[in-house]
Design a protein around this motif. Structure first.
Motif, short mmCIF file in Angstrom:
data_model
loop_
_atom_site.label_atom_id
_atom_site.label_comp_id
_atom_site.label_asym_id
_atom_site.label_seq_id
_atom_site.Cartn_x
_atom_site.Cartn_y
_atom_site.Cartn_z
N ILE A 133 0.83 -1.21 0.00
CA ILE A 133 0.00 0.00 0.00
C ILE A 133 0.86 1.25 0.00
O ILE A 133 0.53 2.26 -0.64
N ASP A 134 2.01 1.20 0.66
CA ASP A 134 2.93 2.34 0.62
C ASP A 134 3.43 2.59 -0.79
O ASP A 134 3.45 3.73 -1.27
N LEU A 135 3.82 1.52 -1.47
CA LEU A 135 4.31 1.63 -2.84
C LEU A 135 3.21 2.11 -3.77
O LEU A 135 3.43 2.96 -4.64
N MET A 136 2.00 1.61 -3.59
CA MET A 136 0.87 2.03 -4.42
C MET A 136 0.58 3.52 -4.27
O MET A 136 0.32 4.23 -5.25
N GLY A 137 0.64 4.01 -3.04
CA GLY A 137 0.40 5.43 -2.81
C GLY A 137 1.43 6.30 -3.49
O GLY A 137 1.09 7.33 -4.09
N ARG A 138 2.67 5.89 -3.43
CA ARG A 138 3.73 6.67 -4.08
C ARG A 138 3.60 6.65 -5.59
O ARG A 138 3.86 7.66 -6.26
N LEU A 139 3.20 5.52 -6.13
CA LEU A 139 3.00 5.44 -7.58
C LEU A 139 1.83 6.32 -8.02
O LEU A 139 1.91 7.02 -9.03
N GLU A 140 0.74 6.28 -7.27
CA GLU A 140 -0.42 7.12 -7.58
C GLU A 140 -0.03 8.60 -7.48
O GLU A 140 -0.46 9.44 -8.28
N GLY A 141 0.82 8.91 -6.50
CA GLY A 141 1.29 10.29 -6.35
C GLY A 141 2.14 10.74 -7.53
O GLY A 141 2.13 11.92 -7.90
N LYS A 142 2.84 9.81 -8.13
CA LYS A 142 3.65 10.14 -9.31
C LYS A 142 2.77 10.58 -10.47
O LYS A 142 3.15 11.43 -11.28
N ILE A 143 1.55 10.03 -10.53
CA ILE A 143 0.63 10.38 -11.61
C ILE A 143 -0.07 11.70 -11.32
O ILE A 143 -0.15 12.58 -12.18
N SER A 144 -0.57 11.85 -10.10
CA SER A 144 -1.42 12.99 -9.78
C SER A 144 -0.67 14.17 -9.19
O SER A 144 -1.22 15.27 -9.08
N GLY A 145 0.58 13.96 -8.76
CA GLY A 145 1.35 15.05 -8.20
C GLY A 145 1.40 15.06 -6.68
O GLY A 145 2.20 15.79 -6.09
N SER A 146 0.55 14.26 -6.03
CA SER A 146 0.58 14.16 -4.58
C SER A 146 0.07 12.79 -4.17
O SER A 146 -0.79 12.20 -4.84
N ILE A 147 0.59 12.27 -3.07
CA ILE A 147 0.19 10.95 -2.60
C ILE A 147 -1.21 11.04 -2.01
O ILE A 147 -1.49 11.86 -1.14
N HIS A 148 -2.11 10.20 -2.49
CA HIS A 148 -3.44 10.11 -1.90
C HIS A 148 -3.95 8.69 -2.07
O HIS A 148 -3.58 7.98 -3.00
N TYR A 149 -4.83 8.29 -1.18
CA TYR A 149 -5.21 6.89 -1.10
C TYR A 149 -6.70 6.63 -1.30
O TYR A 149 -7.16 5.50 -1.14
N ASP A 150 -7.49 7.66 -1.65
CA ASP A 150 -8.94 7.46 -1.67
C ASP A 150 -9.40 6.54 -2.80
O ASP A 150 -10.54 6.06 -2.77
N ASN A 151 -8.58 6.29 -3.79
CA ASN A 151 -8.86 5.23 -4.77
C ASN A 151 -8.01 3.99 -4.53
O ASN A 151 -8.50 2.86 -4.64
#
Length: 319
Positions: A133-151
C-alpha cells in the motif's frame, strides 16, 4: 521454474459526496461484468521487464510501454527489493486496460494496484500489505502530483475505506450497507483530475467546513451503528460538487431524475466524469441505469452498471 499469476484490481468511487479525499469504495457489478484492470505476469522473459497492453481502453495509453505506470511500478518494486537485499525476477506483464482514463473510477489506481499485487505475488509476497500500500500510494502520487489513497485503498483492500494517514495507519474499513445498490455510470467524456482540482476554490466558508466535518463524522458513526437512513441523509457535497458539476454535462439533470426515483443520493465519482446514484430498490436502480444510458452517456466509450460494494478488493491467483 515458470510462474504465472493473474491480478485483478476493481474500479473505485472516491469522495462519495460526503467524504472529499477521505472516502472511497470499491465497486463490483451485480451481473458479473468486469469493472477493473487485470495484469497477467510471468517470469519467462529475457528482459528485466517487458510490458504489453491490451483491452478496450489500451489505445488511450502511451504507445511506449515504458511510459506506462505499470513499468514504473516494476522499477519502484525493484528498488524496494534491492533495499531488502533481494533480486527481482525477469517479468513479462500484460495489462488488460478495462477502465477508461480520467473517468472518476480510479483507473490509474487500478493499474497501479494490479501491477504491485502481480509483482508481489510472483516474488512470494515479500512486501506484504503494508509495503504494497505504501508503494501504491507513491505510484499514484507520481501520476497525480501528490500521494493520496482514496482510490488506491479501496481498490487494494476492498470495501468502504476511510483514509486515516495517522499513527502509521493508511486507512480503515468502514461497515457498509448491503441493501444499497450503486448505479455507476461513465458518460464517455474525460475530466482531468488537474482541471477538477483547479476549479475548486482556494478558500472555503467556515460554515461549509463545519458542515463537511459534521456530515463526515455522522456518516462514519452511522456506518458503525448500522443506521443506513442516517448515513444516506449525509450524502451531500459542499466541497467539490457545487463547482465540478459544471464540468459534467447532464449531471444536474441526472441527480434530479434520481430524486424522482427515490435515490438516497447522486454524486460525482471522484473528480468525474463518472457519477454514482444509490438505491435500496433494485428495480429503481435499474430504472436509473436505463435513464443514464439514454440521457447521460455521450459516446461509445460510456457504460453503466448496477453495483454492490466489492468487499474483496484486489487479488492475484496462480495460473
Amino acid at each position: 521454474m515458470t510462474k504465472i499469476f493473474k491480478a485483478y484490481a476493481p474500479a473505485s468511487a472516491a469522495n462519495l459526496s460526503v467524504g472529499f479525499d477521505l472516502l472511497g469504495a470499491a465497486l463490483k457489478p451485480i451481473d458479473g461484468a468486469i469493472l477493473g484492470d487485470e495484469i497477467t505476469i510471468s517470469n519467462e522473459d529475457s528482459e528485466p521487464c517487458s510490458v504489453e497492453i491490451e483491452g478496450k481502453f489500451a489505445h488511450k495509453l502511451p504507445s511506449d510501454p515504458k511510459k506506462n505506470i505499470v513499468y514504473d511500478a516494476y522499477l519502484m518494486y525493484k528498488d524496494e527489493l534491492q533495499k531488502r537485499g533481494l533480486k527481482t525476477e525477469n517479468v513479462h506483464m500484460v495489462l488488460s486496460k478495462n477502465l477508461p482514463v480520467c473517468s472518476g473510477l480510479g483507473s490509474s489506481a487500478a493499474s497501479v494496484v494490479a501491477a504491485v499485487v502481480a509483482l508481489d505475488a510472483i516474488h512470494g509476497n515479500v512486501l506484504g500489505k503494508e509495503g504494497c500500500i505504501d508503494l501504491m500510494g507513491r505510484l499514484e502520487g507520481k501520476i497525480s502530483g501528490s500521494i493520496h489513497y482514496d482510490n488506491v485503498a479501496p481498490c487494494y483492500f476492498g470495501g468502504l475505506q476511510l483514509i486515516i494517514e495517522e499513527n502509521g495507519i493508511i486507512s480503515t474499513t468502514l461497515p457498509d450497507f448491503d441493501n444499497w445498490y450503486w448505479v455507476s455510470c461513465f458518460p464517455g467524456i474525460k475530466v482531468s483530475t488537474n482541471a477538477a482540482r483547479k476549479i475548486l476554490p482556494t478558500e472555503y466558508k467556515r460554515s461549509d467546513v463545519i458542515t463537511y466535518g459534521r456530515q463526515l463524522a455522522t456518516f462514519v458513526h452511522a456506518c458503525h451503528t448500522g443506521d443506513d437512513k442516517l448515513a444516506a441523509a449525509t450524502l451531500h457535497d459542499v466541497i467539490a460538487e457545487p463547482y465540478r458539476a459544471s464540468l459534467i454535462p447532464g449531471f444536474t439533470e441526472a441527480r434530479e431524475y434520481g430524486k424522482t426515483l427515490g435515490s438516497l443520493g447522486t454524486g460525482i465519482s471522484g473528480s468525474g466524469s463518472a457519477v454514482f446514484s444509490i438505491f435500496e430498490d433494485l428495480d429503481k436502480a435499474k430504472e436509473m441505469k436505463e435513464y443514464l444510458e439514454r440521457n447521460f452517456i455521450a459516446n461509445e466509450d460510456g457504460f453503466c452498471h448496477v453495483c454492490k460494494i466489492d468487499r474483496q478488493g484486489a487479488f492475484a491467483k496462480e495460473l
